[in-house]
Design a protein around this motif. Structure first.
Motif, mmCIF file in Angstrom:
data_model
loop_
_atom_site.group_PDB
_atom_site.id
_atom_site.type_symbol
_atom_site.label_atom_id
_atom_site.label_comp_id
_atom_site.label_asym_id
_atom_site.label_seq_id
_atom_site.Cartn_x
_atom_site.Cartn_y
_atom_site.Cartn_z
ATOM 1 N N SER A 44 -9.736 -7.937 -14.924
ATOM 2 C CA SER A 44 -9.077 -6.800 -14.302
ATOM 3 C C SER A 44 -7.565 -6.978 -14.377
ATOM 4 N N THR A 49 -6.984 -0.535 -20.090
ATOM 5 C CA THR A 49 -6.700 0.888 -19.930
ATOM 6 C C THR A 49 -5.356 1.245 -20.548
ATOM 7 N N SER A 50 -4.397 0.333 -20.456
ATOM 8 C CA SER A 50 -3.085 0.599 -21.049
ATOM 9 C C SER A 50 -3.200 0.792 -22.555
ATOM 10 N N SER B 184 -4.092 -1.169 -11.997
ATOM 11 C CA SER B 184 -5.263 -0.937 -12.842
ATOM 12 C C SER B 184 -6.446 -0.545 -11.956
ATOM 13 N N GLY B 186 -9.423 -1.899 -11.439
ATOM 14 C CA GLY B 186 -9.980 -2.995 -10.658
ATOM 15 C C GLY B 186 -9.015 -3.471 -9.575
ATOM 16 N N GLN B 187 -7.719 -3.363 -9.844
ATOM 17 C CA GLN B 187 -6.737 -3.738 -8.821
ATOM 18 C C GLN B 187 -6.795 -2.766 -7.647
HETATM 19 N N1 LIG Z 1 1.653 3.085 -14.134
HETATM 20 C C1 LIG Z 1 1.819 1.763 -13.977
HETATM 21 N N2 LIG Z 1 2.956 1.272 -13.485
HETATM 22 C C2 LIG Z 1 3.143 -0.059 -13.329
HETATM 23 N N3 LIG Z 1 2.239 -0.989 -13.649
HETATM 24 C C3 LIG Z 1 1.069 -0.565 -14.151
HETATM 25 C C4 LIG Z 1 0.788 0.820 -14.331
HETATM 26 N N4 LIG Z 1 -0.446 0.945 -14.840
HETATM 27 C C5 LIG Z 1 -0.937 -0.315 -14.960
HETATM 28 N N5 LIG Z 1 -0.025 -1.227 -14.550
HETATM 29 C C6 LIG Z 1 -0.158 -2.691 -14.590
HETATM 30 O O1 LIG Z 1 -0.377 -3.052 -15.934
HETATM 31 C C7 LIG Z 1 -1.354 -4.084 -16.056
HETATM 32 C C8 LIG Z 1 -2.471 -3.628 -16.977
HETATM 33 O O2 LIG Z 1 -3.160 -2.536 -16.351
HETATM 34 P P1 LIG Z 1 -4.417 -1.834 -17.009
HETATM 35 O O3 LIG Z 1 -4.735 -0.658 -16.181
HETATM 36 O O4 LIG Z 1 -4.177 -1.629 -18.449
HETATM 37 O O5 LIG Z 1 -5.517 -3.001 -16.808
HETATM 38 P P2 LIG Z 1 -7.076 -3.007 -17.131
HETATM 39 O O6 LIG Z 1 -7.319 -4.121 -18.104
HETATM 40 O O7 LIG Z 1 -7.541 -1.659 -17.512
HETATM 41 O O8 LIG Z 1 -7.686 -3.468 -15.723
HETATM 42 P P3 LIG Z 1 -9.000 -2.971 -14.930
HETATM 43 O O9 LIG Z 1 -10.142 -3.665 -15.581
HETATM 44 O O10 LIG Z 1 -8.761 -3.490 -13.545
HETATM 45 O O11 LIG Z 1 -9.040 -1.492 -15.007
HETATM 46 C C9 LIG Z 1 -1.802 -4.393 -14.630
HETATM 47 O O12 LIG Z 1 -1.156 -5.559 -14.204
HETATM 48 C C10 LIG Z 1 -1.345 -3.189 -13.813
HETATM 49 O O13 LIG Z 1 -0.970 -3.567 -12.506
#
Ligand SMILES: Nc1ncnc2c1ncn2[C@@H]1O[C@H](COP(=O)(O)OP(=O)(O)OP(=O)(O)O)[C@@H](O)[C@H]1O
Ligand SMILES: Nc1ncnc2c1ncn2[C@@H]1O[C@H](COP(=O)(O)OP(=O)(O)OP(=O)(O)O)[C@@H](O)[C@H]1O
Ligand SMILES: [Mg+2]
Ligand SMILES: [Mg+2]
Lengths: 337, 349
Positions: A44, A49-50, B184, B186-187
């Protein structure tokens, strides 16, 4: 080999926050062939997602792509004009969002929202044909077609998620990015949808990027797996190779410990150490503070690429090649180190 | 977050069965939206005559088909919705003289309701829906504390920081003043967990709390929650579609199908000896984490059916591979004990 439908190279993305700049995606490259399903896994917050929203170019205001290309059929989505991207979205490349509510408007009937997407991208269809397509899609995801007449708040969590899956398929795209598409579904409905997706995907030669934390689902549906850690792609390869003989210690930890309903109840372990701080990520290999195999080089220098057949990883101290069937209880016990 | 250990063995709930909650014939009907269907009397039977007990300190798993009524039961139990029928009795801990009194939460109001709102918390299935996008993470988690008037501002800050660290949102200092959309999936889910636990509730409805988390995080969250169950006697209604997670977290599991509980047993008993044909189908559909493994096809008929004005017969009859003529004519089967508290509602077992 066919030309890739999607080719991502050197993608980097940062977010501005009042605490500093989050380095969410760093130099990510991969390609996807027509009809291929690539899984994207990782803890996580690792940037899955990014990556997905960069492929759709649906970035929030505080995001900045600092490098790279996303070629869809040879055209760079990241440098396209706004109107052109819009004509690609949903039609050529679509996304099932992790948050179903983010893609459903609470004040419109669910069916009308999907109808609008079809009317925009497939103007050749009559309203009747479009409605028939929606009814077919609802059946496919196990929803009563009468539900098209109801509002999102009248749906359960899993019903909403299924409506969003139906929406992503409405314009028959070449590439679907599915971001945790079945987190709210029971295993029977999930099983059914995954099977149907497989059928459609081979009928239409559709490709997918499938983001999930569910290792069992990855094993069942993907051809390739990419593993992310702290914004970087650390391993990529054919699913059977990555499961059979992971190269990166993080991959091994991720794939080897999972709760199961079958067999004796095993202890579950958590990855020791703190999740990385992406505002100030560790130097060298980003995994080194939590890695039981870390050597001096890992702390200061970017890891080199280790290649094995279909399969590579970025690691200074790769795991040995596994031969024969792998013990599922895990070759690497991070706990003991 | 730094502990790397497995979950301890869950003690059997049968040891000290003090019911914290007793649910009797709980029913919730939703009228269908007006003007779309001819009959204005059409109702969705989201929860249909359901009864069970939750013991103090236990984690009670609720699993079942998407749309079968799990979230609705959860919302009824924390009084976010009023039932159409039935009673929800909570143990009233003001009576310390040994005997217990049970109070129907439907009748709770005023000061008692405020106290109930602290003691009973819900972790929502969709962390996006349940958070105000204009509140920072600190404000989101601290809000229940200010509503309840608990702690001074610096104490609240310390508490929020501690919880952020406990759910793995580290370093807490880089998270406090972000907004929900800057996290994210999960966060955000972990923020929802922290928010529910901050007021030290005694009863928590956890609705798919770790559905977006990888094994490592979800294990530490389960560890945190079962630790609270042991130390503080927190009782959980744990809603999940992940049976493997339920195996690690719950002492007992109830399986729902279309508004009804169809099977209820201790966890290992249910997983090793499923009796209801729906439970059997559900267990056989759990995917295997081995790319070479081939599962048998799932033994269930037809499509998902909708709980709109259902016939009074067995809710599962039209999808059941074992259905007999009796199942088509008689009313929905009652829950019967097949030994050791293993309850099943089926004419065919
Ligand atoms: N709009 C935003 N502004 C600032 N930080 C962000 C933003 N979106 C995501 N982040 C940060 O970027 C990082 C990557 O986030 P992302 O959503 O891509 O993770 P993920 O792998 O999809 O996680 P999860 O499995 O929890 O969904 C995380 O540390 C998150 O806190
Ligand atoms: N506010 C509402 N208005 C009308 N119908 C509703 C409402 N909330 C829920 N329902 C209906 O009640 C039934 C049960 O919904 P509920 O959300 O309890 O299911 P669930 O078991 O939590 O499903 P999931 O696993 O998909 O989240 C569904 O048919 C749903 O459409
Ligand atoms: Mg995500
Ligand atoms: Mg629900």
């Amino acid at each position: 080999m066919a030309d890739p439908i999607l080719q991502v190279s050197g993608l980097s993305l940062r977010y501005q926050t009042r605490h500093g700049e989050v380095k969410a995606v760093e130099d990510v490259s991969f390609k996807l062939l027509p009809g291929q399903v690539m899984g994207l896994v990782g803890e996580s917050g690792s940037g899955k997602t990014s990556v997905a929203i960069s492929l759709m170019r649906l970035l929030p205001d505080n995001a900045r792509v600092t490098g790279g290309q996303v070629l869809l059929d040879g055209r760079d989505l990241l440098s396209m004009g706004f109107e052109e991207v819009r004509s690609y979205r949903w039609h050529r490349i679509s996304m099932i969002f992790q948050a179903a509510m983010n893609s459903l408007d609470p004040v419109y009937r669910v069916g009308d929202q999907i109808l609008e997407a079809i009317e925009t991208h497939n103007p050749e269809l009559t309203k009747r044909e479009a409605q028939e397509r929606i009814a077919g899609l609802f059946q496919l995801v196990g929803l009563d077609p009468q539900l098209t007449q109801r509002y999102p708040h009248e749906y359960s969590g899993g019903m909403r998620q299924r409506a969003v899956i139906a929406m992503s398929l409405a314009c028959q795209p070449d590439v679907v990015i599915a971001d945790e598409p079945t987190t709210a579904l029971d295993v029977i409905v999930q099983d059914r949808i995954l099977r149907r997706l497989k059928e459609i995907q081979s009928d239409l030669n559709m490709s997918m990027v499938y983001i999930t934390h569910d290792i069992a689902v990855v094993a069942e549906v993907t051809d390739r797996i990419g593993v992310m850690y702290a914004g970087k792609l650390v391993e990529l390869g054919d699913t059977s190779d990555v499961f059979g003989s992971p190269i990166h210690p993080y991959t091994s930890a991720l794939l080897s410990v999972f709760p199961s309903i079958r067999g004796p109840k095993r202890e579950l372990v958590t990855l020791p150490g703190e999740p990385p701080n992406l505002i100030d990520p560790p130097a060298g290999c980003r995994f080194h503070p939590r890695c039981p195999y870390a050597i001096d080089a890992c702390q200061t220098e970017d890891p080199p690429t280790v290649e094995r057949g279909s399969h590579w990883a970025a690691c200074w101290n790769p795991l040995p090649v596994q031969t024969g069937p792998q013990e599922t209880s895990g070759p690497v016990s991070l706990e003991e180190q | 977050m730094t502990v790397s250990s497995g979950l301890p063995d869950i003690p059997s709930a049968a040891g000290s069965p003090t019911p914290l909650v007793r649910v009797e014939s709980l029913t919730k009907l939703f009228p269908m939206s007006r003007g779309l269907f001819r009959r204005p009397s059409a109702h969705i039977h989201a929860v249909d005559d359901v009864s069970f007990e939750l013991f103090e300190g236990e984690s009670f798993g609720l699993v079942g088909e998407s749309g079968c009524g799990k979230t609705t039961i959860g919302k009824l139990l924390v009084k976010l919705m009023e039932p159409t029928g039935g009673r929800i009795l909570f143990q009233d801990d003001r009576d310390t003289a040994g005997g217990q009194t049970l109070t129907d939460i439907v009748d709770t109001s005023g000061k008692d309701l405020k106290e109930f709102r602290r003691k009973a918390q819900m972790i929502f299935q969709d962390p996006y829906e349940s958070m105000n996008p204009r509140r920072t993470i600190f404000d989101t988690i601290a809000e229940p504390l200010s509503v309840q008037g608990i702690g001074s501002p610096p104490e609240r800050m310390d508490k929020v920081r501690d919880l952020l660290e406990l759910v793995g949102l580290t370093p807490a200092s880089t998270m406090l003043f972000r907004y929900p959309h800057e996290l994210s999936g999960g966060q955000r889910q972990r923020v929802a967990i922290a928010r529910a636990l901050v007021v030290e509730p005694t009863f928590v409805v956890a609705d798919e709390p770790t559905s977006m988390l990888d094994v490592s995080f979800s294990t530490s969250i389960m560890h945190l929650m079962s630790g609270l169950a042991r130390q503080l006697g927190v009782t959980y209604l744990y809603i999940t579609h992940d049976l493997a997670v339920a195996r690690y977290m719950c002492q007992r599991i109830a399986v729902m199908y279309l508004g009804k509980i169809v099977e209820l047993a201790e966890t290992e008993e249910l997983l090793s000896n499923p009796l209801h044909p729906y439970t059997r189908a559900l267990l056989s559909a759990v995917p295997s984490p081995d790319p070479a493994h081939q599962r048998d096809p799932v033994n269930i008929l037809g499509d998902v059916s909708a709980p709109v004005n259902p016939h009074p017969r067995c809710r599962f009859h039209d999808r059941c591979p074992m259905a007999a003529p009796q199942c088509y004519v008689e009313s929905h089967p009652p829950m019967e004990d097949h030994g050791g508290g293993h309850l099943v509602a089926c004419y065919r077992v």
